[in-house]
Design an enzyme around this catalytic site. Structure first.
Site, PDB file in Angstrom:
ATOM      1  N   ASP A   1       0.839  -1.207   0.000  1.00 50.31           N
ATOM      2  CA  ASP A   1       0.000   0.000   0.000  1.00 50.31           C
ATOM      3  C   ASP A   1       0.874   1.258   0.000  1.00 50.31           C
ATOM      4  O   ASP A   1       0.358   2.374  -0.079  1.00 50.31           O
ATOM      5  CB  ASP A   1      -1.008  -0.009   1.152  1.00 50.31           C
ATOM      6  N   SER A   2       2.197   1.068   0.038  1.00 45.39           N
ATOM      7  CA  SER A   2       3.107   2.199  -0.185  1.00 45.39           C
ATOM      8  C   SER A   2       2.868   2.815  -1.559  1.00 45.39           C
ATOM      9  O   SER A   2       3.323   3.925  -1.837  1.00 45.39           O
ATOM     10  CB  SER A   2       4.565   1.742  -0.069  1.00 45.39           C
TER      11      SER A   2
ATOM     12  N   GLU B   1      -1.477  -5.375   8.549  1.00 44.84           N
ATOM     13  CA  GLU B   1      -0.663  -4.824   9.637  1.00 44.84           C
ATOM     14  C   GLU B   1      -1.318  -5.088  10.990  1.00 44.84           C
ATOM     15  O   GLU B   1      -2.544  -5.071  11.097  1.00 44.84           O
ATOM     16  CB  GLU B   1      -0.483  -3.312   9.445  1.00 44.84           C
TER      17      GLU B   1
ATOM     18  N   GLU C   1       9.151  -4.435  10.430  1.00 44.73           N
ATOM     19  CA  GLU C   1       9.629  -3.153   9.881  1.00 44.73           C
ATOM     20  C   GLU C   1      10.162  -2.240  10.978  1.00 44.73           C
ATOM     21  O   GLU C   1       9.546  -2.094  12.047  1.00 44.73           O
ATOM     22  CB  GLU C   1       8.472  -2.447   9.144  1.00 44.73           C
TER      23      GLU C   1
HETATM   24  O1  KIV Z   1       3.526  -1.086   1.669  1.00 44.56           O
HETATM   25  C1  KIV Z   1       4.663  -1.560   1.578  1.00 44.56           C
HETATM   26  O2  KIV Z   1       5.392  -1.349   0.615  1.00 44.56           O
HETATM   27  C2  KIV Z   1       5.129  -2.401   2.674  1.00 44.56           C
HETATM   28  C3  KIV Z   1       6.592  -2.744   2.692  1.00 44.56           C
HETATM   29  C4  KIV Z   1       7.378  -1.543   2.938  1.00 44.56           C
HETATM   30  C5  KIV Z   1       6.871  -3.835   3.630  1.00 44.56           C
HETATM   31  O3  KIV Z   1       4.381  -2.766   3.516  1.00 44.56           O
END
Ligand code: KIV
Length: 285
Positions: A62-63, A133, A200
């Site tokens: 979701d980044s 998460e 993380e």
């Molecule tokens: O959303 C993301 O890219 C992530 C990674 C950074 C682990 O959760």
């Protein structure tokens, strides 16, 4: 709409070079304590094609909210965004296990709500797993999903969807209580059935303890080399952003390369030296 084949009707689409069986959840589990697991984020078909031969897992993180959409955090990311990008990444890969992040608000309300969201993600993308998460609080949800055919990757330590509670993106586990909580979270998520866990932004000792304590692979990001594998945001490691977190190593400087290429293109358009004869259609003499 089927999302499992690459449309080869356009000259840009590269067909799958060799149909192979993808890595599966049990294969990833077997890698615990063995060869390090390589994972990167991917949001588009073309990037997935380029990363796939090198990775055991591709994460549609979701980044993408920040990287693709310019949003201020991952909080506004929607299920629709995750489904669209997830389907593109599945279309562009043939070897890696593809996991898709469950966006904020799509799973926390109840296990049933989580099942509805996760099953939509799996149906619309063809991915093999979802990631969500949270630690102890999410264990009943992970248990519910995994008993209903949905493989889950856990995510503990720094959990960016909780940025408004945490007050920032700083490393976690600096106090003894916080370190204890991260270990308890990882244990709870693993006991609930997660087949691997992203840890993380934690101190090295915590990553090491978690990796020793839980029986599933631990994939670190900003969590030291003591983990069973590593994941990074691809655009960070390729140097597409001027500023990156301290734990990112830049393996390329693509921002400069793109700037130089586009600068040359702009100069040539302005001086009318592009296009040349080579790029121009004319009737054959
Ligand atoms: O959303 C993301 O890219 C992530 C990674 C950074 C682990 O959760």
């Amino acid at each position: 709409m089927s999302t499992y084949t690459i449309d080869t009707a356009t000259s840009r689409a590269t067909p799958t070079p060799a149909p192979m069986r993808r890595l599966t959840v049990p294969k990833i589990q077997e890698m615990k304590g063995g060869e390090p697991i390589v994972m990167l984020t991917a949001y588009t078909m073309r990037m997935a094609q380029l990363l796939d031969p090198h990775c055991e897992m591709l994460l549609v993180g979701d980044s993408l909210g920040q990287v693709i959409y310019g949003l201020p955090s991952t909080v506004p990311v929607t299920l629709e965004m995750m489904c669209n990008h997830g389907a593109a990444v599945v279309r562009g890969s043939w070897h890696a296990l593809v996991a898709v992040d469950m966006p904020f608000g799509s799973y926390e309300g109840s296990p049933e709500k989580a099942f509805e969201s996760a099953s939509r993600i799996m149906k619309e993308t063809g991915c093999a797993a979802v990631k969500l998460e949270g630690g102890e609080a999410m264990a009943p949800t992970i248990d519910f999903l995994t008993h209903r055919g949905i493989p889950v990757i856990g995510h503990v330590g720094l959990t960016p969807q909780a940025v408004n509670v945490l007050g920032g993106y700083g490393a976690r586990g600096k106090s003894a209580d916080e370190a204890k909580k991260i270990l308890a979270d990882a244990r709870a998520v693993s006991n609930a059935g997660a087949f691997c866990i992203v840890v993380e932004g934690v101190m090295e000792q915590i990553a090491e303890k978690v990796t020793e304590a839980v029986p599933v692979p631990i994939i670190g990001i900003g969590a030291s080399p003591k983990c069973d594998g590593q994941v990074l945001v691809t655009e960070d490691m390729l140097g597409l952003f001027e500023r990156t977190p301290r734990f990112v190593k830049r393996y390329a400087d693509m921002a400069s390369e793109i700037g130089e290429a586009v600068g040359r293109y702009a100069d040539e358009v302005r001086s009318r030296s592009f296009p040349t004869d080579e790029q121009t259609y004319r009737p054959k003499a």
